[in-house]
Design an enzyme around this catalytic site. Structure first.
Site, PDB file in Angstrom:
ATOM      1  N   GLU A 186     -15.987   3.065 -10.469  1.00 57.20           N
ATOM      2  CA  GLU A 186     -15.062   3.551 -11.912  1.00 57.20           C
ATOM      3  C   GLU A 186     -15.943   4.580 -12.167  1.00 57.20           C
ATOM      4  O   GLU A 186     -17.280   4.768 -12.554  1.00 57.20           O
ATOM      5  CB  GLU A 186     -15.753   2.402 -12.867  1.00 57.20           C
ATOM      6  CG  GLU A 186     -14.924   2.501 -13.946  1.00 57.20           C
ATOM      7  CD  GLU A 186     -15.807   2.995 -15.062  1.00 57.20           C
ATOM      8  OE1 GLU A 186     -15.540   4.269 -15.510  1.00 57.20           O
ATOM      9  OE2 GLU A 186     -16.784   2.677 -15.452  1.00 57.20           O
ATOM     10  N   CYS A 220     -17.505   6.532 -21.089  1.00 58.90           N
ATOM     11  CA  CYS A 220     -16.322   7.062 -20.174  1.00 58.90           C
ATOM     12  C   CYS A 220     -14.939   6.561 -20.949  1.00 58.90           C
ATOM     13  O   CYS A 220     -13.893   7.031 -20.596  1.00 58.90           O
ATOM     14  CB  CYS A 220     -16.612   6.357 -18.748  1.00 58.90           C
ATOM     15  SG  CYS A 220     -16.485   4.632 -18.574  1.00 58.90           S
TER      16      CYS A 220
END
Length: 636
Positions: A186, A220
């Protein structure tokens, strides 16, 4: 090997014990996250809850690995987990627990800035292993240098898989060390929230600011951009709300329970320093970021009051680059179509938000937005295990693309092999299948013996069941009424390549899965296909290429340069597939944007459909101030 050979139910019991051990350390984990990485108490607290949720959820889903008809799961022997510093409890725990649930041994290499958090998480899991009589060696905590030793670890031939949460550039670095590295990552995000004229602007301002500046913007998933549509861009009232909400944030030390925004992890440098100090042409500060002058010495140069820059232009650095800090950019759009174009223009596709009360806006946005986690009339951070499984599209994801905390994450943490089929059943027939698929099977029937035809039909029926139960549905996984948490699958482009020793039924099996998923697919083989099959594939819009391995690899490379399929499904014998995978990885220099699926072909629709599908989680606030808001339900 002994750990992987245990029944999934036995591994699940260890994870449930790990959940209790993590919960018992809540206070210690909050303290160490605050003191080591600057997490404010409120954010550290929910991180512990997320870690506990990961343990419980993976304990439940691990059992499903032993229950897939037509396929058997083989755990990876050794998985390296390399988490980030910004979520020092939840993400490390999630990666380690997932690998353990899937039956793998784990080497856990924490981020240097979060090594103490990693030690407490590891101790909790070790306690669970002790209670089950499992040697602690199954989980090794290694605090090694990120230079030479880190490279040796990641590239070591004994490592079967790496779970990474970090930047896309880190994923590319790992692949430069070992171009065929099985990597599940990720990665970065450059996330935008669109605010439409019909939105509740008070709520929108609050959620934009919370999404942008939680943990000092060091998520993020953080909102890096707000795209204001039409009159919202000219609303002085909305601008005042943004300013007031931002300036009223309490920026303070993490030891103060009243602090809402803590320090950044280190004094700003590079992109973040530029973002906090420099304006591009046409931009100005709505709220100028500034360092906290009276910050304690240990946080000198690390505590910043958040900033908002307006006048951000399409294609600018602020539009396209991830800064990872307390800076929000404001863009203007004349329509929803233009706003979606701006939102999709970035290389990443992690989270995306929309504020609207218009059903037509929601319907169009859900159809066109390119991101893995979508949020409507709420903030875009704070994903919850199972309720909002987390993971992105495009350069926000490397590898299989299955979402952490979602139903398929463990499926990608090992390999799958075919099992012997049962006795043919007279109740199985083609009438229950999609007409596109029956046409393909009937065209292939003259080229198949009875066993091959029966095996193929069994796979097609498994696809139909899996589609009906899982992949073809939009499911509300929480059923909370006041919040709709939807999980759905979207088709994705795939290039299928058969090796010279690929069994003909296996090639057809993969093609059938691709047809069922409904995305764009190309099929490449070293020899020609039967005329009837090729004609049906052509009618379905599936190009067929007869070419050598080298010609196919060259075409994949050209396609990647032109933005073509980012997924490849290889079909053939183990040795041939391994060799072709290696050649492709070397030719593309381990391109992180290319995901390769090389499992043995099975009849299991639960496994074979996944390469052809993107996962997407949608969370919609379905009330306003406690009053049910039913218009979104009609759209879904």
């Amino acid at each position: 090997a002994e750990w992987g050979a245990r029944p999934a139910a036995a591994r699940s019991a260890v994870l449930q014990a790990a959940a209790r051990a993590l919960e018992a350390r809540r206070g210690e984990l909050i303290e160490v996250a605050a003191s080591e990485t600057g997490k404010v108490f409120a954010e550290a607290d929910v991180e512990v809850s997320e870690a506990v949720d990961f343990a419980d959820y993976y304990a439940a889903t691990a059992k499903e690995l032993d229950r897939v008809p037509g396929a058997v799961f083989v755990p990876a022997r050794l998985t390296v987990v390399t988490p980030p510093w910004n979520f020092p409890v939840a993400i490390p725990a999630g990666g380690v627990l997932a690998a353990l649930a899937a039956g793998s041994g784990v080497v856990f290499k924490p981020a240097p800035q979060a090594r103490r958090c990693a030690a407490v998480v590891t101790e909790a899991i070790w306690e669970a292993l002790d209670g089950a009589g499992v040697p602690r060696d199954i989980l090794a905590l290694v605090d090694v240098d990120e230079g030479d030793l880190g490279r040796q670890l990641i590239s070591h031939e004994g490592v079967d898989r790496v779970i990474l949460t970090g930047s896309w550039e880190t994923a590319a670095l790992f692949r430069s060390w070992r171009d065929d590295l099985p990597l599940l990552a990720e990665t970065s995000g450059k996330n935008a929230m669109i605010v439409m004229p019909s939105a509740d602007l008070d709520l929108a301002a609050s959620d934009v600011v919370r999404s942008a500046f939680g943990h000092a913007g060091q998520k993020c998933s953080a909102a890096s951009l707000a795209i204001l549509v039409g009159p919202v861009a000219r609303s002085e009232r909305f601008a005042r709300q943004l300013v007031d909400a931002t300036e009223s944030l309490r920026v303070g030390v993490p030891s103060d329970p009243r602090s809402e925004v803590g320090p950044v992890i280190e004094p700003p440098q590079g992109k973040l320093d530029w973002a906090l100090t420099t304006l591009e042409e046409g931009e100005h500060w709505l709220v100028a970021p500034r360092p906290v002058e009276d910050a304690p010495a240990e946080y000198a140069d690390r505590m910043w009051r958040p900033g908002i820059r307006t006048g951000v232009r399409p294609g600018s650095r602020t539009h396209l680059e991830e800064f990872f800090g307390p800076v929000l950019g404001i863009m203007h759009a004349s329509s929803l179509a233009e706003a979606i174009e701006l939102q999709n223009a970035v290389a990443y596709g992690l989270t995306a938000g929309l504020y609207t009360q218009n059903p037509a806006d929601l319907e169009r946005w859900l159809e066109e937005v390119q991101a893995g986690n979508l949020y409507v009339n709420r903030g875009i951070t704070g994903a919850i295990v199972q309720r909002q499984p987390f993971g992105g599209w495009k350069r926000s994801s490397v590898g299989a693309g299955t979402k952490a905390g979602g139903p398929n994450y463990l499926v990608g943490l090992g390999s799958w092999h075919a099992t012997a089929g049962g006795a043919p059943s007279s109740t199985l027939h083609l009438r229950g299948l999609d007409t596109r698929i029956t046409g393909l099977i009937e065209a292939a029937q003259p080229s198949l013996d009875y066993e091959g035809f029966e095996w193929l039909r069994r796979g097609a029926l498994s696809d139909a069941v899996a589609w009906d139960r899982e992949f073809g549905r939009v499911r509300d996984v929480s059923r909370l009424k006041v919040e709709r948490n939807l999980f759905r699958y979207r088709p994705v482009d795939v290039a299928v390549r058969a090796t010279s020793d690929a069994a003909w039924p296996a090639v057809l099996r993969v093609a059938i899965a691709g047809v069922r998923a409904g995305g764009r697919m190309t099929l490449s083989a070293p020899v020609g296909l039967p005329a009837g099959v090729r004609r049906v594939l052509g009618d379905l819009g599936i190009p067929v290429h007869v070419e050598t391995d080298d010609e196919w690899i060259a075409r994949v490379q050209q396609g990647r340069r032109e933005g073509g399929a980012g997924r490849v499904r290889l079909v053939g014998g183990t040795d041939a597939v391994t060799a072709l995978h290696g050649a492709l990885s070397a030719a593309t220099e381990g391109d992180p944007d290319l995901a390769v699926y090389a499992n043995e072909v099975t009849t299991a629709g639960r496994v074979e459909l996944l390469p052809f599908l993107h996962e997407q989680a949608i969370s919609i606030t379905a009330h306003r101030f406690g009053n049910p808001d039913r218009w979104s339900e009609e759209v879904i």
